[in-house]
Design an enzyme around this catalytic site. Structure first.
Site, PDB file in Angstrom:
ATOM      1  N   SER A   1      10.241  -5.512  14.144  1.00  9.24           N
ATOM      2  CA  SER A   1      10.761  -4.488  14.747  1.00  9.24           C
ATOM      3  C   SER A   1      10.331  -4.410  16.242  1.00  9.24           C
ATOM      4  CB  SER A   1      10.288  -3.234  14.074  1.00  9.24           C
ATOM      5  OG  SER A   1      10.545  -3.180  12.578  1.00  9.24           O
TER       6      SER A   1
ATOM      7  N   GLU B   1       9.125 -16.620  15.414  1.00  7.50           N
ATOM      8  CA  GLU B   1       8.802 -16.055  14.217  1.00  7.50           C
ATOM      9  C   GLU B   1       8.722 -16.987  13.014  1.00  7.50           C
ATOM     10  OE1 GLU B   1       9.127 -12.849  12.678  1.00  7.50           O
ATOM     11  OE2 GLU B   1       8.834 -14.142  10.870  1.00  7.50           O
TER      12      GLU B   1
ATOM     13  N   CYS C   1      11.425  -1.563   4.531  1.00  7.34           N
ATOM     14  CA  CYS C   1      12.327  -0.347   4.668  1.00  7.34           C
ATOM     15  C   CYS C   1      13.803  -0.572   4.017  1.00  7.34           C
ATOM     16  CB  CYS C   1      12.682   0.272   6.062  1.00  7.34           C
ATOM     17  SG  CYS C   1      11.313   0.051   7.235  1.00  7.34           S
TER      18      CYS C   1
ATOM     19  N   LYS D   1      14.092  -1.836   0.338  1.00  2.35           N
ATOM     20  CA  LYS D   1      13.823  -0.881  -0.351  1.00  2.35           C
ATOM     21  C   LYS D   1      14.592   0.305  -0.541  1.00  2.35           C
ATOM     22  CE  LYS D   1      11.761   2.522   1.623  1.00  2.35           C
ATOM     23  NZ  LYS D   1      10.581   2.927   2.210  1.00  2.35           N
TER      24      LYS D   1
ATOM     25  N   TYR E   1       2.676   5.426  -0.272  1.00  6.00           N
ATOM     26  CA  TYR E   1       3.971   5.481  -0.454  1.00  6.00           C
ATOM     27  C   TYR E   1       4.815   4.574  -0.910  1.00  6.00           C
ATOM     28  CZ  TYR E   1       5.268   2.787   3.891  1.00  6.00           C
ATOM     29  OH  TYR E   1       5.620   1.814   4.684  1.00  6.00           O
TER      30      TYR E   1
ATOM     31  N   GLU F   1       7.159   4.893  -4.220  1.00  7.09           N
ATOM     32  CA  GLU F   1       8.877   4.851  -3.915  1.00  7.09           C
ATOM     33  C   GLU F   1       9.184   3.626  -4.998  1.00  7.09           C
ATOM     34  OE1 GLU F   1       9.059   5.485   0.686  1.00  7.09           O
ATOM     35  OE2 GLU F   1       8.921   3.599  -0.015  1.00  7.09           O
TER      36      GLU F   1
ATOM     37  N   ARG G   1      -6.678   5.036  -8.237  1.00  5.46           N
ATOM     38  CA  ARG G   1      -8.042   5.424  -8.364  1.00  5.46           C
ATOM     39  C   ARG G   1      -8.430   6.825  -7.918  1.00  5.46           C
ATOM     40  NH1 ARG G   1     -11.179   1.748  -3.993  1.00  5.46           N
ATOM     41  NH2 ARG G   1     -10.143   2.627  -2.211  1.00  5.46           N
TER      42      ARG G   1
ATOM     43  N   ASP H   1       2.461  -2.655  13.600  1.00  4.32           N
ATOM     44  CA  ASP H   1       1.552  -2.683  12.283  1.00  4.32           C
ATOM     45  C   ASP H   1       0.360  -3.487  12.579  1.00  4.32           C
ATOM     46  OD1 ASP H   1       3.328  -1.113  11.306  1.00  4.32           O
ATOM     47  OD2 ASP H   1       3.481  -2.430   9.326  1.00  4.32           O
TER      48      ASP H   1
ATOM     49  N   GLU I   1      18.129  25.741   4.133  1.00  2.00           N
ATOM     50  CA  GLU I   1      17.961  27.071   4.748  1.00  2.00           C
ATOM     51  C   GLU I   1      16.769  27.777   4.343  1.00  2.00           C
ATOM     52  OE1 GLU I   1      20.735  30.089   2.752  1.00  2.00           O
ATOM     53  OE2 GLU I   1      21.490  28.328   1.501  1.00  2.00           O
TER      54      GLU I   1
HETATM   55  C1  LIG Z   1       7.711  -2.177   1.024  1.00  6.46           C
HETATM   56  C2  LIG Z   1       7.799  -1.575   2.519  1.00  6.46           C
HETATM   57  C3  LIG Z   1       8.671  -0.245   2.597  1.00  6.46           C
HETATM   58  C4  LIG Z   1       8.454   0.349   4.022  1.00  6.46           C
HETATM   59  N1  LIG Z   1       9.337   1.246   4.220  1.00  6.46           N
HETATM   60  C5  LIG Z   1       9.210   1.790   5.436  1.00  6.46           C
HETATM   61  C6  LIG Z   1      10.055   2.733   5.703  1.00  6.46           C
HETATM   62  O1  LIG Z   1      10.885   3.265   4.936  1.00  6.46           O
HETATM   63  N2  LIG Z   1      10.210   3.407   6.918  1.00  6.46           N
HETATM   64  C7  LIG Z   1       9.405   2.926   8.122  1.00  6.46           C
HETATM   65  O2  LIG Z   1       9.502   3.477   9.123  1.00  6.46           O
HETATM   66  N3  LIG Z   1       8.597   1.647   7.529  1.00  6.46           N
HETATM   67  C8  LIG Z   1       8.369   1.006   6.585  1.00  6.46           C
HETATM   68  N4  LIG Z   1       7.855   0.311   6.300  1.00  6.46           N
HETATM   69  C9  LIG Z   1       6.701  -0.172   7.311  1.00  6.46           C
HETATM   70  C10 LIG Z   1       7.640  -0.917   8.261  1.00  6.46           C
HETATM   71  O3  LIG Z   1       8.289  -2.229   7.586  1.00  6.46           O
HETATM   72  C11 LIG Z   1       6.573  -1.631   9.143  1.00  6.46           C
HETATM   73  O4  LIG Z   1       5.802  -0.449   9.687  1.00  6.46           O
HETATM   74  C12 LIG Z   1       7.129  -2.451  10.570  1.00  6.46           C
HETATM   75  O5  LIG Z   1       8.117  -3.369  10.018  1.00  6.46           O
HETATM   76  C13 LIG Z   1       6.341  -2.939  11.602  1.00  6.46           C
HETATM   77  O6  LIG Z   1       6.901  -3.697  12.439  1.00  6.46           O
HETATM   78  P1  LIG Z   1       6.139  -4.825  13.344  1.00  6.46           P
HETATM   79  O7  LIG Z   1       7.234  -5.581  14.246  1.00  6.46           O
HETATM   80  O8  LIG Z   1       4.761  -4.147  13.638  1.00  6.46           O
HETATM   81  O9  LIG Z   1       6.013  -5.994  12.188  1.00  6.46           O
HETATM   82  P2  LIG Z   1       6.821  -6.678  11.222  1.00  6.46           P
HETATM   83  O10 LIG Z   1       8.141  -6.130  11.011  1.00  6.46           O
HETATM   84  O11 LIG Z   1       6.060  -6.938   9.960  1.00  6.46           O
HETATM   85  O12 LIG Z   1       7.104  -7.814  11.934  1.00  6.46           O
HETATM   86  C14 LIG Z   1       6.019  -9.005  12.079  1.00  6.46           C
HETATM   87  C15 LIG Z   1       6.880 -10.500  12.199  1.00  6.46           C
HETATM   88  O13 LIG Z   1       5.732 -11.404  12.537  1.00  6.46           O
HETATM   89  C16 LIG Z   1       5.873 -12.616  11.857  1.00  6.46           C
HETATM   90  N5  LIG Z   1       4.582 -13.301  11.997  1.00  6.46           N
HETATM   91  C17 LIG Z   1       3.512 -12.833  11.617  1.00  6.46           C
HETATM   92  N6  LIG Z   1       2.497 -13.932  12.211  1.00  6.46           N
HETATM   93  C18 LIG Z   1       3.220 -14.888  12.868  1.00  6.46           C
HETATM   94  C19 LIG Z   1       2.842 -15.911  13.554  1.00  6.46           C
HETATM   95  N7  LIG Z   1       1.507 -16.304  13.504  1.00  6.46           N
HETATM   96  N8  LIG Z   1       3.850 -16.745  14.170  1.00  6.46           N
HETATM   97  C20 LIG Z   1       5.091 -16.347  14.159  1.00  6.46           C
HETATM   98  N9  LIG Z   1       5.295 -14.939  13.517  1.00  6.46           N
HETATM   99  C21 LIG Z   1       4.509 -14.337  12.829  1.00  6.46           C
HETATM  100  C22 LIG Z   1       5.913 -12.058  10.368  1.00  6.46           C
HETATM  101  O14 LIG Z   1       6.790 -13.209   9.630  1.00  6.46           O
HETATM  102  C23 LIG Z   1       7.232 -10.886  10.803  1.00  6.46           C
HETATM  103  O15 LIG Z   1       8.361 -11.087  10.494  1.00  6.46           O
HETATM  104  C24 LIG Z   1       7.702  -0.409   4.868  1.00  6.46           C
HETATM  105  C25 LIG Z   1       6.839  -1.386   4.587  1.00  6.46           C
HETATM  106  C26 LIG Z   1       6.912  -2.112   3.476  1.00  6.46           C
HETATM  107  C27 LIG Z   1       6.120  -3.331   3.205  1.00  6.46           C
END
Ligand SMILES: Cc1cc2nc3c(=O)[nH]c(=O)nc-3n(C[C@H](O)[C@H](O)[C@H](O)COP(=O)(O)OP(=O)(O)OC[C@H]3O[C@@H](n4cnc5c(N)ncnc54)[C@H](O)[C@@H]3O)c2cc1C
Length: 459
Positions: free
Chosen positions: A15, A35, A48, A51, A179, A183, A200, A304, A441
């Site tokens: 993202s 990636e 997200c 899920k 969460y 979920e 826990r 993240d 409401e």
């Molecule tokens: C089960 C679950 C449900 C969720 N539900 C929600 C929700 O309902 N709403 C919401 O807002 N958020 C939700 N989240 C959280 C959300 O998915 C994350 O906050 C969001 O994806 C973070 O985006 P990001 O770009 O930081 O990382 P990510 O989306 O994790 O992208 C990081 C990318 O970097 C790649 N990467 C890592 N290391 C390397 C490397 N060395 N070289 C190349 N590529 C690499 C990974 O493969 C990954 O694709 C959920 C998360 C999970 C696990």
């Protein structure tokens, strides 16, 4: 001649990384992005989106029950897990493809492989090669934390695997109180799986408002989920019938699948951050300032991996703010205050602003408005209750917290967040005319202050 191969190298096609790469490339920067897994990252591939698709599928069983209560004659229904998985995977592939096309259309170079820093201006990508870059953005996200020292941990799955189980289990033990745990408890319960949720702590959803936490635990139990609090795994053993979970309170439970949702950790392993001097926080996240800049001048981090607010829209906005600041000449800082969030539990939660406890801690005096009622949606069956709560700071009379458990709570909270971001007072909130008949409401018709039990007793 340019000193570097590219102006920006982004590590992580999720993202935050994709948004930053696309905006920078669209505004003329030379961008490469790596990636190692599938384009779109956690949100699209194993978070997200899949899920929520599972939540929708699992809610059907409840809808069918309600329909019977409303006079529909419906023969016993059955659910086919492989059909669902195939449809879900098709949708994920479609979305992942959109991410690829958007990056390509913006003119970014896509490097498919695991990336690491060679020095502060050089990135090496497996099977692709090295690129030098003026600026580097770390957007590698997080990954599930697993208790590797626990005997039998290797038998357990994380949320990553829950999206690809070869068959739907009959019984599942889910460990965790966050969460993701609640979920998945709702998802599997809705799909007919016998669910035990073990946490826990003294209650689920740490960090949320206490009334919301206890309300949700009660509602989950009403729906048939066994909620065990104050216990954690001490071991998992393989048995002829499945997996035996042993808990710290002496209980044991056999199931077909054990799933750990015990938190996530920033994904920094193997990136070479220490080598170039990028400082980490105590929790192992990349330490950044308000503009997402790390301790190394030309390296930033968003999403993240920085462990600020770990949600997709936050990662996107941090990526956008970075790109606007560095490539559009428009210094932008993402404001982490009043970020609304949803929990797609069943019933779902929408929450924005401070919990009652946090508001009391920050402001001292607060007023509470609270309604607990049976939603009209369930008038013909079940004893589900919704809960709506407002936290108002006494001095400014501003609404500083809004929390809802009940049907459509995540949709409601987006609208409440707009007003609260603008600093709405309780009087302005009340001046808003109700939309009838809705659950929402109730939010604008709460006039009586609620006196919490403990405070009432003291007074
Ligand atoms: C089960 C679950 C449900 C969720 N539900 C929600 C929700 O309902 N709403 C919401 O807002 N958020 C939700 N989240 C959280 C959300 O998915 C994350 O906050 C969001 O994806 C973070 O985006 P990001 O770009 O930081 O990382 P990510 O989306 O994790 O992208 C990081 C990318 O970097 C790649 N990467 C890592 N290391 C390397 C490397 N060395 N070289 C190349 N590529 C690499 C990974 O493969 C990954 O694709 C959920 C998360 C999970 C696990």
């Amino acid at each position: 001649m340019n000193r570097y191969d590219v102006d920006l190298f982004v590590i992580g096609g999720g993202s935050g990384g994709v948004r930053a790469a696309r905006i920078a490339a669209e505004h003329g920067a030379k961008v490469a992005i790596a990636e190692s897994n599938r384009w779109g990252g956690t949100c699209v591939v194993r978070g997200c989106v899949p899920k929520k698709l599972m939540v929708y599928a699992s809610e059907i069983s409840r809808t069918l029950d309600d329909a019977r209560g409303q006079g529909w004659a419906i023969p016993p229904a059955s659910f086919d897990w492989p059909t669902f998985l195939a449809e879900k995977d098709k949708e994920i592939a479609r979305l992942s493809g959109i991410y690829v096309r958007n990056l390509q259309n913006a003119g970014a170079e896509l490097a498919h492989g695991k990336a690491r820093l060679v020095d502060a201006h050089t990135v090496e990508v497996d099977k692709v090669g090295t690129r030098t870059a003026d600026k580097i953005l770390i957007a590698t996200g997080g990954r599930p934390w697993m208790p590797k020292d626990l005997p039998g941990c290797e038998f357990a799955i994380s949320s990553n695997e829950a999206f690809h189980l070869p068959e739907l289990p009959k019984r599942i033990v889910i460990a965790g109180g966050g969460y993701i745990a609640v979920e998945f408890a709702g998802i599997f319960n809705g799909l007919g799986v016998e669910v035990t949720l073990v946490h826990r702590g003294p209650n689920l959803l740490r960090g949320f408002d206490d009334d919301i936490r206890s309300h949700l635990a009660e509602e989950l139990e009403k729906r048939g989920i066994t909620v065990v609090l104050g216990a954690q795994h001490t071991a998992i053993e393989k048995t002829p019938g499945g997996l035996l979970s042993k808990f710290s309170d002496g209980h044991e439970r056999e199931s077909d699948v054990v799933m750990f949702c015990l938190g996530r950790e920033p994904y920094v392993e193997g990136l070479g951050l220490e080598k170039v001097g990028v400082k980490l926080t105590e929790k192992g996240a990349v330490a950044v300032d308000d503009h997402s800049r790390s301790s190394v001048e030309n390296i930033w981090a968003v999403g993240d991996v920085t462990d600020r607010i770990n949600l997709t829209p936050v990662a996107i906005r941090e990526g956008q703010a970075f790109a606007e600041t560095e490539f559009l000449g428009k210094p932008t800082r993402f404001d982490h205050e009043m970020v609304a969030s949803a929990v797609f539990s069943q019933p779902p939660i929408g929450s924005v602003g401070l919990s009652e406890a946090d508001a009391r801690h920050r402001y001292g005096k607060v007023d509470i408005y609270l309604a607990r009622l049976k939603p009209m949606k369930y008038a013909f069956g079940g004893d589900e209750r919704a809960l709506l709560k407002l936290v108002v700071e006494c001095a400014s009379e501003k609404v500083v917290g809004c929390h809802v458990v009940g049907p459509d709570a995540p949709e409601m909270i987006q609208m409440a967040a707009i007003a609260m971001k603008l600093g709405v007072t309780k009087a302005q909130w009340d001046a808003t005319c109700a939309v009838h008949p809705t659950l929402a409401e109730e939010l604008v018709t709460m006039r009586e202050k609620h006196v919490p039990m403990s405070l009432g007793q003291v007074a």
